[in-house]
Design a protein around this motif. Structure first.
Motif, mmCIF file in Angstrom:
data_model
loop_
_atom_site.group_PDB
_atom_site.id
_atom_site.type_symbol
_atom_site.label_atom_id
_atom_site.label_comp_id
_atom_site.label_asym_id
_atom_site.label_seq_id
_atom_site.Cartn_x
_atom_site.Cartn_y
_atom_site.Cartn_z
ATOM 1 N N GLN A 27 0.861 -1.177 0.000
ATOM 2 C CA GLN A 27 0.000 0.000 0.000
ATOM 3 C C GLN A 27 0.898 1.228 0.000
ATOM 4 O OE1 GLN A 27 -2.603 -0.601 3.362
ATOM 5 N NE2 GLN A 27 -4.132 -1.458 1.990
ATOM 6 N N TYR A 28 0.616 2.124 -0.917
ATOM 7 C CA TYR A 28 1.473 3.296 -1.066
ATOM 8 C C TYR A 28 0.650 4.558 -0.847
ATOM 9 C CZ TYR A 28 4.292 6.874 -3.299
ATOM 10 O OH TYR A 28 4.993 8.023 -3.559
ATOM 11 N N TYR A 29 1.075 5.349 0.119
ATOM 12 C CA TYR A 29 0.357 6.581 0.459
ATOM 13 C C TYR A 29 1.227 7.773 0.069
ATOM 14 C CZ TYR A 29 -2.336 3.440 3.416
ATOM 15 O OH TYR A 29 -3.108 2.415 3.868
ATOM 16 N N GLU A 30 0.622 8.797 -0.509
ATOM 17 C CA GLU A 30 1.441 9.975 -0.805
ATOM 18 C C GLU A 30 0.680 11.281 -0.647
ATOM 19 O OE1 GLU A 30 2.888 9.772 -4.887
ATOM 20 O OE2 GLU A 30 1.114 10.942 -5.419
ATOM 21 N N SER A 31 -0.580 11.209 -0.242
ATOM 22 C CA SER A 31 -1.284 12.472 0.017
ATOM 23 C C SER A 31 -2.224 12.313 1.205
ATOM 24 C CB SER A 31 -2.030 12.962 -1.229
ATOM 25 O OG SER A 31 -2.776 11.912 -1.773
ATOM 26 N N ASP A 32 -1.619 12.072 2.359
ATOM 27 C CA ASP A 32 -2.392 11.891 3.585
ATOM 28 C C ASP A 32 -2.916 13.221 4.125
ATOM 29 O OD1 ASP A 32 -2.002 9.211 3.570
ATOM 30 O OD2 ASP A 32 -0.521 9.139 5.179
ATOM 31 N N PHE A 33 -2.222 14.311 3.831
ATOM 32 C CA PHE A 33 -2.696 15.632 4.274
ATOM 33 C C PHE A 33 -2.275 16.665 3.246
ATOM 34 C CE2 PHE A 33 1.367 14.679 6.282
ATOM 35 C CZ PHE A 33 2.119 15.824 6.076
ATOM 36 N N ASP A 34 -2.863 17.865 3.381
ATOM 37 C CA ASP A 34 -2.627 18.902 2.382
ATOM 38 C C ASP A 34 -1.328 19.656 2.699
ATOM 39 O OD1 ASP A 34 -4.005 20.517 0.156
ATOM 40 O OD2 ASP A 34 -3.306 22.039 1.585
ATOM 41 N N PHE A 35 -0.416 19.688 1.725
ATOM 42 C CA PHE A 35 0.877 20.331 1.993
ATOM 43 C C PHE A 35 0.709 21.809 2.307
ATOM 44 C CE2 PHE A 35 4.437 22.951 0.660
ATOM 45 C CZ PHE A 35 5.431 22.446 1.489
ATOM 46 N N ASP A 36 -0.126 22.510 1.538
ATOM 47 C CA ASP A 36 -0.241 23.969 1.725
ATOM 48 C C ASP A 36 -0.786 24.313 3.109
ATOM 49 O OD1 ASP A 36 0.800 24.529 -0.747
ATOM 50 O OD2 ASP A 36 -1.155 24.412 -1.738
ATOM 51 N N GLU A 37 -1.776 23.515 3.560
ATOM 52 C CA GLU A 37 -2.318 23.769 4.901
ATOM 53 C C GLU A 37 -1.257 23.532 5.971
ATOM 54 O OE1 GLU A 37 -5.862 21.480 5.673
ATOM 55 O OE2 GLU A 37 -6.884 22.401 3.950
ATOM 56 N N HIS A 38 -0.510 22.440 5.796
ATOM 57 C CA HIS A 38 0.556 22.120 6.748
ATOM 58 C C HIS A 38 1.596 23.253 6.772
ATOM 59 C CE1 HIS A 38 3.649 19.907 8.871
ATOM 60 N NE2 HIS A 38 4.438 19.874 7.810
ATOM 61 N N ALA A 39 1.987 23.714 5.566
ATOM 62 C CA ALA A 39 3.005 24.768 5.463
ATOM 63 C C ALA A 39 2.504 26.047 6.136
ATOM 64 C CB ALA A 39 3.334 25.021 3.997
ATOM 65 N N ALA A 40 1.223 26.377 5.911
ATOM 66 C CA ALA A 40 0.668 27.606 6.499
ATOM 67 C C ALA A 40 0.680 27.501 8.031
ATOM 68 C CB ALA A 40 -0.752 27.829 5.983
ATOM 69 N N ALA A 41 0.323 26.305 8.550
ATOM 70 C CA ALA A 41 0.288 26.136 10.016
ATOM 71 C C ALA A 41 1.706 26.266 10.593
ATOM 72 C CB ALA A 41 -0.302 24.775 10.363
ATOM 73 N N VAL A 42 2.681 25.713 9.900
ATOM 74 C CA VAL A 42 4.054 25.798 10.412
ATOM 75 C C VAL A 42 4.532 27.257 10.385
ATOM 76 C CG1 VAL A 42 6.461 25.155 9.989
ATOM 77 C CG2 VAL A 42 4.665 23.444 9.734
ATOM 78 N N ARG A 43 4.221 27.961 9.289
ATOM 79 C CA ARG A 43 4.667 29.367 9.192
ATOM 80 C C ARG A 43 4.023 30.206 10.282
ATOM 81 N NH1 ARG A 43 3.387 29.194 3.529
ATOM 82 N NH2 ARG A 43 5.076 28.096 2.491
ATOM 83 N N GLU A 44 2.772 29.931 10.557
ATOM 84 C CA GLU A 44 2.039 30.639 11.608
ATOM 85 C C GLU A 44 2.743 30.438 12.958
ATOM 86 O OE1 GLU A 44 -0.681 32.363 11.181
ATOM 87 O OE2 GLU A 44 -1.523 32.583 13.189
ATOM 88 N N GLN A 45 3.141 29.191 13.207
ATOM 89 C CA GLN A 45 3.818 28.863 14.464
ATOM 90 C C GLN A 45 5.147 29.619 14.557
ATOM 91 O OE1 GLN A 45 4.280 24.696 14.423
ATOM 92 N NE2 GLN A 45 3.257 24.370 16.381
ATOM 93 N N ILE A 46 5.858 29.649 13.391
ATOM 94 C CA ILE A 46 7.157 30.324 13.382
ATOM 95 C C ILE A 46 6.962 31.809 13.700
ATOM 96 C CG2 ILE A 46 9.115 31.029 11.921
ATOM 97 C CD1 ILE A 46 8.745 28.336 10.437
ATOM 98 N N ASN A 47 5.880 32.398 13.139
ATOM 99 C CA ASN A 47 5.625 33.824 13.379
ATOM 100 C C ASN A 47 5.392 34.126 14.844
ATOM 101 O OD1 ASN A 47 5.930 34.530 10.787
ATOM 102 N ND2 ASN A 47 3.749 34.434 10.264
ATOM 103 N N HIS A 48 4.794 33.138 15.554
ATOM 104 C CA HIS A 48 4.509 33.362 16.963
ATOM 105 C C HIS A 48 5.686 33.012 17.861
ATOM 106 C CE1 HIS A 48 0.296 33.470 15.564
ATOM 107 N NE2 HIS A 48 0.251 34.422 16.477
ATOM 108 N N ALA A 49 6.653 32.318 17.299
ATOM 109 C CA ALA A 49 7.802 31.924 18.122
ATOM 110 C C ALA A 49 8.677 33.145 18.401
ATOM 111 C CB ALA A 49 8.617 30.866 17.400
ATOM 112 N N GLU A 50 9.550 32.988 19.389
ATOM 113 C CA GLU A 50 10.458 34.108 19.705
ATOM 114 C C GLU A 50 11.401 34.335 18.542
ATOM 115 O OE1 GLU A 50 12.580 33.440 23.286
ATOM 116 O OE2 GLU A 50 10.760 32.872 24.346
ATOM 117 N N GLU A 51 11.985 35.524 18.502
ATOM 118 C CA GLU A 51 13.005 35.812 17.492
ATOM 119 C C GLU A 51 14.058 34.718 17.499
ATOM 120 O OE1 GLU A 51 14.096 38.852 15.502
ATOM 121 O OE2 GLU A 51 11.917 38.595 15.356
#
Ligand SMILES: C[S@@+](CC[C@H](N)C(=O)[O-])C[C@H]1O[C@@H](n2cnc3c(N)ncnc32)[C@H](O)[C@@H]1O
Length: 339
Positions: free
Chosen positions: A8-32
């Protein structure tokens, strides 16, 4: 999800753009970010990053994992890259010699599905398939040889034409013979004692490999040598041949862990984040844009390029871990420009 060869081969378990946006959001809230983490530059003279010191670090890594089971067999390989099975089958010209080359073979885990596929096909056509595997680490080359010998024996597989040898396409002409000539020597040494001895390829400068596998190796290459590495892969690929590429993608879990542990990070000229693991090996995380730029500037044409998003389930905590990989297939055009 797709299924082939009972894998069984999986390659789109979640949306990359949504994941990327969530990570960037976290980075924005992190300390300098601390200044010193961001200033590391990839300098040719940085001793820890030279190809030779990287080969040393990989030798140490493979010495610690000499049983060859650190990387699990890449069972999904043929599902992810249907062009491999097509090439092995030979198409219209099943009697031609077909060369598959893996660069950065580690302990041989990517070779396993190819050997099994060849072994399954009981026709004589398999006699024409040659699998070559190389690595910059001599310990990896030895481990691969031992691992494949054991696999063939334990599982009573048909022995393929197989050789492993040490080579590093990132090295310059002052440091090593051209990569193409090393591949041709390995090919001809292997062929000499077989019924294919009449088809040696040592002369000439045309690429020989119909399929080149780059699986989690480019991320480990000294960033200032990546262009040279891919250029030498291009020379070694036969016209019309394909590179099957899989490697770490931007915002993959290990990248986020490096960041959370405040590991030293720098960035390539194409903007990819690069880290040095505790054991001294390089870990780079690719974007689709950087991957395309690297392969196309070496002369390849892009056939497939996408992020693969896969959940890994933590066995203890049942937590879903988000893995991001870059999947690519690149073709070397024929001399008349056709692919
Ligand atoms: C993460 S392992 C991947 C191994 C294997 N491809 C797999 O799928 O499991 C990376 C391998 O690439 C090798 N490597 C790193 N830089 C290399 C280079 N410049 N040339 C050849 N091999 C290299 C390392 O020694 C290591 O064995």
């Amino acid at each position: 999800m797709s299924t082939s060869n009972e894998v069984q081969y999986y390659e789109s378990d979640f949306d990359f753009d949504e994941h990327a946006a969530a990570v960037r959001e976290q980075i924005n809230h992190a300390e300098e970010e601390p200044e010193e983490r961001l200033i590391a530059k990839h300098d040719e003279n940085d001793d820890s990053l030279t190809p030779l010191s990287q080969a040393d670090s990989w030798n140490q890594f493979h010495s610690h994992h000499s049983a060859g089971n650190f990387y699990k067999p890449r069972r999904y390989l043929l599902s992810a890259f249907p062009c491999i099975a097509q090439y092995l089958a030979g198409g219209d010209d099943a009697s031609s010699i077909r060369v598959v080359l893996e660069v950065g073979c580690g302990s041989g885990s990517t070779c396993v599905p190819i050997i099994k596929e060849c072994s399954k096909r009981c026709d004589m056509v398999n006699e024409n398939i040659i699998l070559l595997a190389c690595d910059c680490s001599t310990t990896a080359v030895e481990t691969t040889r031992r691992f494949i010998d054991g696999l063939v024996e334990n599982e009573s597989l048909r022995r393929p034409h197989f050789a492993s040898f040490d080579a590093d396409p990132s090295l310059t002409i002052d440091e090593s013979p051209p990569f193409l000539s090393q591949v041709k020597s390995a090919h001809d040494d292997l062929m000499r004692d077989t019924e294919l001895a009449g088809q040696l390829v040592a002369n000439g400068d045309i690429g020989v490999a119909g399929i080149v596998l780059l699986v989690f190796v480019l991320s480990a290459v000294t960033p200032t040598r990546v262009n040279r590495f891919v250029q030498q892969i291009h020379e070694t690929t036969a016209p019309g041949g394909k590179v099957c590429f899989r490697d770490y993608g931007l915002y993959d879990l290990p990248m986020l862990r490096f960041d959370s542990q405040a590991c030293c990070r720098s960035s390539t000229s194409l903007g990819d984040p690069v880290y040095l693991r505790g054991e001294g090996t390089i870990a780079r995380f690719f974007t689709l844009e950087s991957t395309r730029a690297i392969f196309e500037s070496a002369g390849f044409t892009t056939c497939e390029l996408r992020y693969c998003t896969v959940y890994n389930i933590n066995r203890k905590t049942r937590q879903k871990l988000k893995r991001v990989f870059v999947h690519g297939v690149f073709v070397k055009p024929h001399n008349d420009g056709t692919t």
